[in-house]
Design a protein around this motif. Structure first.
Motif, PDB file in Angstrom:
ATOM      1  N   LEU A  34      19.602 -23.642  21.173  1.00 27.94           N
ATOM      2  CA  LEU A  34      18.702 -22.590  20.707  1.00 27.94           C
ATOM      3  C   LEU A  34      18.807 -22.398  19.191  1.00 27.94           C
ATOM      4  O   LEU A  34      17.794 -22.199  18.513  1.00 27.94           O
ATOM      5  CB  LEU A  34      18.984 -21.286  21.431  1.00 27.94           C
ATOM      6  CG  LEU A  34      18.563 -21.230  22.911  1.00 27.94           C
ATOM      7  CD1 LEU A  34      19.009 -19.914  23.547  1.00 27.94           C
ATOM      8  CD2 LEU A  34      17.062 -21.401  23.045  1.00 27.94           C
ATOM      9  N   LYS A  35      20.010 -22.461  18.637  1.00 27.69           N
ATOM     10  CA  LYS A  35      20.170 -22.341  17.191  1.00 27.69           C
ATOM     11  C   LYS A  35      19.473 -23.493  16.483  1.00 27.69           C
ATOM     12  O   LYS A  35      18.843 -23.306  15.445  1.00 27.69           O
ATOM     13  CB  LYS A  35      21.673 -22.328  16.825  1.00 27.69           C
ATOM     14  CG  LYS A  35      22.357 -21.020  17.151  1.00 27.69           C
ATOM     15  CD  LYS A  35      23.822 -21.089  16.781  1.00 27.69           C
ATOM     16  CE  LYS A  35      24.538 -19.827  17.233  1.00 27.69           C
ATOM     17  NZ  LYS A  35      25.978 -19.882  16.970  1.00 27.69           N
ATOM     18  N   HIS A  36      19.583 -24.691  17.029  1.00 27.46           N
ATOM     19  CA  HIS A  36      18.942 -25.854  16.427  1.00 27.46           C
ATOM     20  C   HIS A  36      17.413 -25.715  16.483  1.00 27.46           C
ATOM     21  O   HIS A  36      16.716 -26.018  15.519  1.00 27.46           O
ATOM     22  CB  HIS A  36      19.395 -27.124  17.149  1.00 27.46           C
ATOM     23  CG  HIS A  36      18.787 -28.358  16.626  1.00 27.46           C
ATOM     24  ND1 HIS A  36      19.099 -28.885  15.404  1.00 27.46           N
ATOM     25  CD2 HIS A  36      17.829 -29.183  17.147  1.00 27.46           C
ATOM     26  CE1 HIS A  36      18.383 -29.982  15.200  1.00 27.46           C
ATOM     27  NE2 HIS A  36      17.605 -30.181  16.263  1.00 27.46           N
ATOM     28  N   LEU A  37      16.887 -25.254  17.652  1.00 24.26           N
ATOM     29  CA  LEU A  37      15.438 -25.133  17.818  1.00 24.26           C
ATOM     30  C   LEU A  37      14.869 -24.019  16.931  1.00 24.26           C
ATOM     31  O   LEU A  37      13.758 -24.180  16.410  1.00 24.26           O
ATOM     32  CB  LEU A  37      15.090 -24.847  19.274  1.00 24.26           C
ATOM     33  CG  LEU A  37      15.302 -26.005  20.259  1.00 24.26           C
ATOM     34  CD1 LEU A  37      15.038 -25.537  21.692  1.00 24.26           C
ATOM     35  CD2 LEU A  37      14.401 -27.180  19.925  1.00 24.26           C
ATOM     36  N   THR A  38      15.574 -22.939  16.801  1.00 20.95           N
ATOM     37  CA  THR A  38      15.051 -21.824  16.004  1.00 20.95           C
ATOM     38  C   THR A  38      15.399 -21.935  14.539  1.00 20.95           C
ATOM     39  O   THR A  38      14.842 -21.202  13.713  1.00 20.95           O
ATOM     40  CB  THR A  38      15.585 -20.483  16.542  1.00 20.95           C
ATOM     41  OG1 THR A  38      17.013 -20.479  16.481  1.00 20.95           O
ATOM     42  CG2 THR A  38      15.131 -20.254  17.970  1.00 20.95           C
ATOM     43  N   GLY A  39      16.315 -22.828  14.236  1.00 19.28           N
ATOM     44  CA  GLY A  39      16.708 -22.985  12.835  1.00 19.28           C
ATOM     45  C   GLY A  39      17.586 -21.853  12.346  1.00 19.28           C
ATOM     46  O   GLY A  39      17.793 -21.702  11.140  1.00 19.28           O
ATOM     47  N   SER A  40      18.098 -21.037  13.235  1.00 15.15           N
ATOM     48  CA  SER A  40      18.927 -19.917  12.794  1.00 15.15           C
ATOM     49  C   SER A  40      20.329 -20.345  12.414  1.00 15.15           C
ATOM     50  O   SER A  40      21.036 -19.588  11.788  1.00 15.15           O
ATOM     51  CB  SER A  40      18.987 -18.831  13.886  1.00 15.15           C
ATOM     52  OG  SER A  40      19.629 -19.350  15.046  1.00 15.15           O
TER      53      SER A  40
ATOM     54  N   ASN B 146      26.844 -22.223  28.499  1.00 12.26           N
ATOM     55  CA  ASN B 146      26.371 -21.189  27.584  1.00 12.26           C
ATOM     56  C   ASN B 146      26.557 -21.610  26.128  1.00 12.26           C
ATOM     57  O   ASN B 146      25.674 -21.381  25.293  1.00 12.26           O
ATOM     58  CB  ASN B 146      27.087 -19.856  27.845  1.00 12.26           C
ATOM     59  CG  ASN B 146      26.564 -19.156  29.077  1.00 12.26           C
ATOM     60  OD1 ASN B 146      25.434 -19.363  29.491  1.00 12.26           O
ATOM     61  ND2 ASN B 146      27.408 -18.332  29.676  1.00 12.26           N
ATOM     62  N   GLY B 147      27.688 -22.242  25.840  1.00 13.61           N
ATOM     63  CA  GLY B 147      27.917 -22.734  24.472  1.00 13.61           C
ATOM     64  C   GLY B 147      26.906 -23.802  24.081  1.00 13.61           C
ATOM     65  O   GLY B 147      26.376 -23.798  22.965  1.00 13.61           O
TER      66      GLY B 147
ATOM     67  N   LYS C 131      36.625 -23.113  38.143  1.00 18.72           N
ATOM     68  CA  LYS C 131      35.842 -24.247  37.641  1.00 18.72           C
ATOM     69  C   LYS C 131      34.415 -23.817  37.294  1.00 18.72           C
ATOM     70  O   LYS C 131      33.861 -24.244  36.280  1.00 18.72           O
ATOM     71  CB  LYS C 131      35.809 -25.377  38.674  1.00 18.72           C
ATOM     72  CG  LYS C 131      37.133 -26.094  38.825  1.00 18.72           C
ATOM     73  CD  LYS C 131      37.046 -27.162  39.894  1.00 18.72           C
ATOM     74  CE  LYS C 131      38.389 -27.842  40.087  1.00 18.72           C
ATOM     75  NZ  LYS C 131      38.333 -28.890  41.122  1.00 18.72           N
ATOM     76  N   ILE C 132      33.830 -22.986  38.143  1.00 24.36           N
ATOM     77  CA  ILE C 132      32.465 -22.512  37.881  1.00 24.36           C
ATOM     78  C   ILE C 132      32.433 -21.675  36.606  1.00 24.36           C
ATOM     79  O   ILE C 132      31.507 -21.808  35.792  1.00 24.36           O
ATOM     80  CB  ILE C 132      31.920 -21.720  39.089  1.00 24.36           C
ATOM     81  CG1 ILE C 132      31.638 -22.678  40.243  1.00 24.36           C
ATOM     82  CG2 ILE C 132      30.670 -20.936  38.717  1.00 24.36           C
ATOM     83  CD1 ILE C 132      31.314 -21.984  41.555  1.00 24.36           C
ATOM     84  N   ASP C 133      33.429 -20.808  36.412  1.00 19.95           N
ATOM     85  CA  ASP C 133      33.494 -20.007  35.188  1.00 19.95           C
ATOM     86  C   ASP C 133      33.615 -20.898  33.951  1.00 19.95           C
ATOM     87  O   ASP C 133      32.967 -20.649  32.930  1.00 19.95           O
ATOM     88  CB  ASP C 133      34.664 -19.016  35.247  1.00 19.95           C
ATOM     89  CG  ASP C 133      34.417 -17.880  36.220  1.00 19.95           C
ATOM     90  OD1 ASP C 133      33.247 -17.656  36.598  1.00 19.95           O
ATOM     91  OD2 ASP C 133      35.409 -17.217  36.605  1.00 19.95           O
ATOM     92  N   ALA C 134      34.432 -21.952  34.042  1.00 18.35           N
ATOM     93  CA  ALA C 134      34.591 -22.871  32.914  1.00 18.35           C
ATOM     94  C   ALA C 134      33.282 -23.599  32.626  1.00 18.35           C
ATOM     95  O   ALA C 134      32.885 -23.745  31.460  1.00 18.35           O
ATOM     96  CB  ALA C 134      35.710 -23.867  33.201  1.00 18.35           C
ATOM     97  N   LEU C 135      32.600 -24.056  33.655  1.00 13.94           N
ATOM     98  CA  LEU C 135      31.310 -24.739  33.472  1.00 13.94           C
ATOM     99  C   LEU C 135      30.267 -23.784  32.898  1.00 13.94           C
ATOM    100  O   LEU C 135      29.473 -24.175  32.032  1.00 13.94           O
ATOM    101  CB  LEU C 135      30.810 -25.306  34.796  1.00 13.94           C
ATOM    102  CG  LEU C 135      31.487 -26.576  35.287  1.00 13.94           C
ATOM    103  CD1 LEU C 135      31.004 -26.902  36.701  1.00 13.94           C
ATOM    104  CD2 LEU C 135      31.215 -27.729  34.349  1.00 13.94           C
ATOM    105  N   SER C 136      30.277 -22.545  33.353  1.00 11.32           N
ATOM    106  CA  SER C 136      29.337 -21.557  32.839  1.00 11.32           C
ATOM    107  C   SER C 136      29.552 -21.318  31.350  1.00 11.32           C
ATOM    108  O   SER C 136      28.592 -21.270  30.568  1.00 11.32           O
ATOM    109  CB  SER C 136      29.492 -20.256  33.617  1.00 11.32           C
ATOM    110  OG  SER C 136      28.668 -19.256  33.089  1.00 11.32           O
ATOM    111  N   THR C 137      30.805 -21.181  30.940  1.00 11.84           N
ATOM    112  CA  THR C 137      31.124 -20.981  29.526  1.00 11.84           C
ATOM    113  C   THR C 137      30.690 -22.186  28.707  1.00 11.84           C
ATOM    114  O   THR C 137      30.098 -22.037  27.622  1.00 11.84           O
ATOM    115  CB  THR C 137      32.642 -20.736  29.364  1.00 11.84           C
ATOM    116  OG1 THR C 137      33.009 -19.604  30.148  1.00 11.84           O
ATOM    117  CG2 THR C 137      33.011 -20.511  27.919  1.00 11.84           C
ATOM    118  N   GLU C 138      30.951 -23.379  29.224  1.00 11.30           N
ATOM    119  CA  GLU C 138      30.563 -24.607  28.516  1.00 11.30           C
ATOM    120  C   GLU C 138      29.046 -24.707  28.384  1.00 11.30           C
ATOM    121  O   GLU C 138      28.520 -25.024  27.308  1.00 11.30           O
ATOM    122  CB  GLU C 138      31.109 -25.822  29.273  1.00 11.30           C
ATOM    123  CG  GLU C 138      30.808 -27.144  28.595  1.00 11.30           C
ATOM    124  CD  GLU C 138      31.332 -28.332  29.400  1.00 11.30           C
ATOM    125  OE1 GLU C 138      30.885 -29.453  29.106  1.00 11.30           O
ATOM    126  OE2 GLU C 138      32.162 -28.137  30.301  1.00 11.30           O
TER     127      GLU C 138
END
Length: 87
Positions: free
Chosen positions: A78-84, A71-72, A62-69
């Motif tokens: 971050l993509k939205h904030l940097t505009g990349s 991170n996504g 469960k922790i691995d699944a939450l970590s992956t979620e």
């Protein structure tokens, strides 16, 4: 020269000592368990330990699944904030 003990005194002392020894022996027997009881107790501990290990493995999944979620989601933010992400 020492006096010989009276037979009645000797008998009373002997009975008192045997009584004391008998009580100690009974207490010792009360604290011991049979090999079968020990094996059953050990098996219960083993079963409980296996169940705890299974629960820990489920929590890791469960922790691995939450970590992956997370991170996504962080990558998207971050993509939205940097505009990349805009092409």
């Amino acid at each position: 020269m020492t006096q010989a003990r009276e037979p009645e005194d000797f008998r009373a002392e002997t009975e008192r000592r045997f009584g004391h020894l008998n009580r100690r022996l009974e207490r010792l027997e009360d604290t011991q368990i049979s090999p079968q009881e020990f094996a059953r107790a050990f098996e219960r501990v083993n079963v409980e330990t296996t169940e705890i290990k299974r629960e820990i493995a489920n929590l890791h999944t469960k922790i691995d699944a939450l970590s992956t979620e997370l991170n996504g989601k962080i990558d998207t933010i971050l993509k939205h904030l940097t505009g990349s992400g805009d092409s």
